[in-house]
Write a protein that holds these residues in place. Structure first.
Motif, PDB file in Angstrom:
ATOM      1  N   GLY A  49      32.997  71.708   9.694  1.00  0.00           N
ATOM      2  CA  GLY A  49      34.253  70.727  10.183  1.00  0.00           C
ATOM      3  C   GLY A  49      34.533  69.961  10.501  1.00  0.00           C
ATOM      4  N   VAL A  50      35.354  69.223  10.543  1.00  0.00           N
ATOM      5  CA  VAL A  50      35.229  67.757  11.872  1.00  0.00           C
ATOM      6  C   VAL A  50      35.193  68.303  13.157  1.00  0.00           C
ATOM      7  CG1 VAL A  50      38.010  67.979  11.902  1.00  0.00           C
ATOM      8  CG2 VAL A  50      37.071  65.635  11.567  1.00  0.00           C
ATOM      9  N   THR A  51      35.894  68.813  13.825  1.00  0.00           N
ATOM     10  CA  THR A  51      35.703  69.414  14.870  1.00  0.00           C
ATOM     11  C   THR A  51      34.177  69.830  15.275  1.00  0.00           C
ATOM     12  OG1 THR A  51      36.424  71.747  15.133  1.00  0.00           O
ATOM     13  CG2 THR A  51      38.157  69.634  15.353  1.00  0.00           C
ATOM     14  N   GLU A  52      33.615  70.616  14.793  1.00  0.00           N
ATOM     15  CA  GLU A  52      31.978  70.689  14.990  1.00  0.00           C
ATOM     16  C   GLU A  52      31.423  68.741  15.053  1.00  0.00           C
ATOM     17  OE1 GLU A  52      34.048  74.463  13.530  1.00  0.00           O
ATOM     18  OE2 GLU A  52      34.101  72.385  12.598  1.00  0.00           O
ATOM     19  N   ALA A  53      31.924  68.627  13.714  1.00  0.00           N
ATOM     20  CA  ALA A  53      31.495  67.105  13.574  1.00  0.00           C
ATOM     21  C   ALA A  53      31.005  66.319  15.218  1.00  0.00           C
ATOM     22  CB  ALA A  53      31.465  66.726  12.247  1.00  0.00           C
ATOM     23  N   VAL A  54      32.899  65.946  15.316  1.00  0.00           N
ATOM     24  CA  VAL A  54      32.871  65.417  16.238  1.00  0.00           C
ATOM     25  C   VAL A  54      32.076  65.814  17.624  1.00  0.00           C
ATOM     26  CG1 VAL A  54      34.880  64.889  17.977  1.00  0.00           C
ATOM     27  CG2 VAL A  54      35.700  64.486  15.676  1.00  0.00           C
ATOM     28  N   ALA A  55      31.569  66.483  17.801  1.00  0.00           N
ATOM     29  CA  ALA A  55      31.066  68.430  19.571  1.00  0.00           C
ATOM     30  C   ALA A  55      30.037  67.199  18.819  1.00  0.00           C
ATOM     31  CB  ALA A  55      31.555  68.916  19.520  1.00  0.00           C
ATOM     32  N   ALA A  56      29.597  67.581  17.756  1.00  0.00           N
ATOM     33  CA  ALA A  56      28.158  66.981  17.410  1.00  0.00           C
ATOM     34  C   ALA A  56      27.794  65.509  18.006  1.00  0.00           C
ATOM     35  CB  ALA A  56      27.800  67.363  16.083  1.00  0.00           C
ATOM     36  N   ALA A  57      28.824  64.699  17.450  1.00  0.00           N
ATOM     37  CA  ALA A  57      28.426  63.007  17.752  1.00  0.00           C
ATOM     38  C   ALA A  57      28.265  62.638  19.188  1.00  0.00           C
ATOM     39  CB  ALA A  57      29.859  62.416  16.563  1.00  0.00           C
ATOM     40  N   VAL A  58      29.523  63.048  19.640  1.00  0.00           N
ATOM     41  CA  VAL A  58      29.763  62.915  21.618  1.00  0.00           C
ATOM     42  C   VAL A  58      28.539  63.375  22.118  1.00  0.00           C
ATOM     43  CG1 VAL A  58      32.203  62.085  21.169  1.00  0.00           C
ATOM     44  CG2 VAL A  58      31.571  64.708  21.718  1.00  0.00           C
ATOM     45  N   LYS A  59      28.307  64.672  22.236  1.00  0.00           N
ATOM     46  CA  LYS A  59      26.757  65.339  22.534  1.00  0.00           C
ATOM     47  C   LYS A  59      25.424  64.010  22.360  1.00  0.00           C
ATOM     48  CE  LYS A  59      23.821  69.175  23.094  1.00  0.00           C
ATOM     49  NZ  LYS A  59      23.478  70.269  22.666  1.00  0.00           N
ATOM     50  N   ALA A  60      25.569  63.172  21.099  1.00  0.00           N
ATOM     51  CA  ALA A  60      24.647  62.316  20.667  1.00  0.00           C
ATOM     52  C   ALA A  60      24.862  61.462  20.800  1.00  0.00           C
ATOM     53  CB  ALA A  60      24.268  62.294  19.477  1.00  0.00           C
ATOM     54  N   VAL A  61      25.254  61.096  21.413  1.00  0.00           N
ATOM     55  CA  VAL A  61      26.506  59.224  21.759  1.00  0.00           C
ATOM     56  C   VAL A  61      28.292  59.487  23.207  1.00  0.00           C
ATOM     57  CG1 VAL A  61      26.821  57.086  21.337  1.00  0.00           C
ATOM     58  CG2 VAL A  61      24.905  58.018  20.035  1.00  0.00           C
ATOM     59  N   PRO A  62      27.742  59.908  24.113  1.00  0.00           N
ATOM     60  CA  PRO A  62      29.152  59.938  24.745  1.00  0.00           C
ATOM     61  C   PRO A  62      29.796  59.416  24.900  1.00  0.00           C
ATOM     62  CG  PRO A  62      27.102  60.875  26.002  1.00  0.00           C
ATOM     63  CD  PRO A  62      26.873  59.917  24.744  1.00  0.00           C
ATOM     64  N   GLY A  63      31.208  58.835  24.158  1.00  0.00           N
ATOM     65  CA  GLY A  63      32.484  58.514  23.715  1.00  0.00           C
ATOM     66  C   GLY A  63      33.752  58.541  22.988  1.00  0.00           C
ATOM     67  N   THR A  64      33.960  57.829  22.083  1.00  0.00           N
ATOM     68  CA  THR A  64      35.741  58.216  21.468  1.00  0.00           C
ATOM     69  C   THR A  64      35.341  58.031  20.395  1.00  0.00           C
ATOM     70  OG1 THR A  64      36.808  57.935  23.415  1.00  0.00           O
ATOM     71  CG2 THR A  64      37.820  58.608  21.501  1.00  0.00           C
ATOM     72  N   VAL A  65      34.980  59.208  19.600  1.00  0.00           N
ATOM     73  CA  VAL A  65      35.441  58.967  18.431  1.00  0.00           C
ATOM     74  C   VAL A  65      36.971  58.546  17.892  1.00  0.00           C
ATOM     75  CG1 VAL A  65      35.417  60.591  15.968  1.00  0.00           C
ATOM     76  CG2 VAL A  65      33.658  61.841  17.327  1.00  0.00           C
ATOM     77  N   THR A  66      36.662  57.921  16.781  1.00  0.00           N
ATOM     78  CA  THR A  66      38.147  57.143  16.445  1.00  0.00           C
ATOM     79  C   THR A  66      37.853  57.362  15.023  1.00  0.00           C
ATOM     80  OG1 THR A  66      36.598  54.947  16.012  1.00  0.00           O
ATOM     81  CG2 THR A  66      37.575  55.775  18.202  1.00  0.00           C
ATOM     82  N   GLU A  67      36.936  57.483  14.442  1.00  0.00           N
ATOM     83  CA  GLU A  67      36.896  57.580  12.601  1.00  0.00           C
ATOM     84  C   GLU A  67      36.002  59.001  11.867  1.00  0.00           C
ATOM     85  OE1 GLU A  67      37.040  55.626   8.649  1.00  0.00           O
ATOM     86  OE2 GLU A  67      36.887  54.072  10.571  1.00  0.00           O
TER      87      GLU A  67
END
Length: 202
Positions: A49-67
Motif C-alpha cells: 500500500g501507499v503507506t508502506e511505499a512511503v516508509a520504504a522511500a524515506v528509508k532509502a532517501v530521508p526526507g518528506t514524500v509529497t507525491e
C-alpha cells in the motif's frame, strides 16, 4: 547541493577501496536504471500500500514524500514517489508494489518548478494522516496522493489530492486540507460531463 553530495560519496568510496567503489557511488545516486522489474504484473493487485511505499522511500532517501502514485512501469506495477530530501534536493524513488522493495532512486531532473513553491513548507497534516482521513470518507484503495495548492483568489490553500479506487471499482478524487484535515470530494466516476475532462488546469 548535488555536487557536494557526490563529492562526499566519492570520498567515502575512496576510503573503502578505490576506483571501483567510486564508480558504484556515482551509479547509486544518479543512475536511472532499475535494479529489477516489479514483482507484480500490470493489471494485478498491489500488495504494497501507499503507506508502506512511503516508509520504504524515506528509508532509502530521508526526507518528506509529497507525491506517491501507483503506476505501470515496463509491464510491472510500481509506486513512483517524489521525495523532498533532507538535503533540500528532489529525489524520484520507485518502489515495487508487490514486495515493497526500492527498485531505483535518483535526483529528480524533471524541472517541475511548481513543487518548489510549497516543498519547504511543513504540512501540519502528513501524507499518512491524509490517507487515513480520505479512506474514512471513502473506503477502497489509494492509488495516488499529491501535495498541492489551489491557485485561486481565496489564497493558496495547501491540500492533499487523494485518489481512491472504491470497492465498487469506481475512482473517487478527494481533497484533504493540509492544515485542518477536512475532507472534501472533488469528483468521482459518478460525475459526468465537463468534470471528467476539464477539471485539471495543470
Amino acid at each position: 547541493m548535488k555536487r557536494k553530495f557526490v563529492i562526499a560519496a566519492v570520498t567515502a568510496a575512496v576510503l573503502v577501496g578505490g576506483t571501483a567503489a567510486t564508480a558504484v557511488a556515482f551509479a547509486d545516486d544518479d543512475s536511472h536504471d532499475r535494479e529489477t522489474r516489479s514483482s507484480v504484473k500490470s493489471g494485478d493487485t498491489a500488495r504494497t500500500g501507499v503507506t508502506e511505499a512511503v516508509a520504504a522511500a524515506v528509508k532509502a532517501v530521508p526526507g518528506t514524500v509529497t507525491e506517491a502514485e501507483l503506476d505501470d512501469e515496463d509491464g510491472g506495477l510500481v509506486w513512483e514517489l517524489d521525495v523532498y530530501g533532507s538535503d533540500k534536493v528532489w529525489h524520484d524513488v520507485t518502489v515495487d508494489a508487490g514486495n515493497g522493495k526500492v527498485l531505483g532512486k535518483h535526483i529528480s531532473d524533471d524541472g517541475d518548478d511548481d513543487r518548489d513553491r510549497y516543498a519547504p513548507r511543513s504540512a501540519p497534516v502528513s501524507l499518512n494522516a491524509a490517507v487515513d482521513a480520505a479512506l474514512k470518507a471513502q473506503s477502497g484503495t489509494v492509488t495516488s496522493v499529491d501535495l498541492d495548492d489551489n491557485d485561486d483568489r481565496s489564497g493558496k490553500a495547501l491540500h492533499w489530492e487523494v485518489d481512491v479506487r472504491g470497492k465498487d471499482g469506481k475512482k473517487h478524487e478527494l481533497n484533504v486540507d493540509a492544515k485542518s484535515g477536512k475532507v472534501t470530494v472533488d469528483r468521482s466516476d459518478d460525475d459526468h460531463g465537463d468534470d471528467d475532462r476539464g477539471g485539471d488546469d495543470d
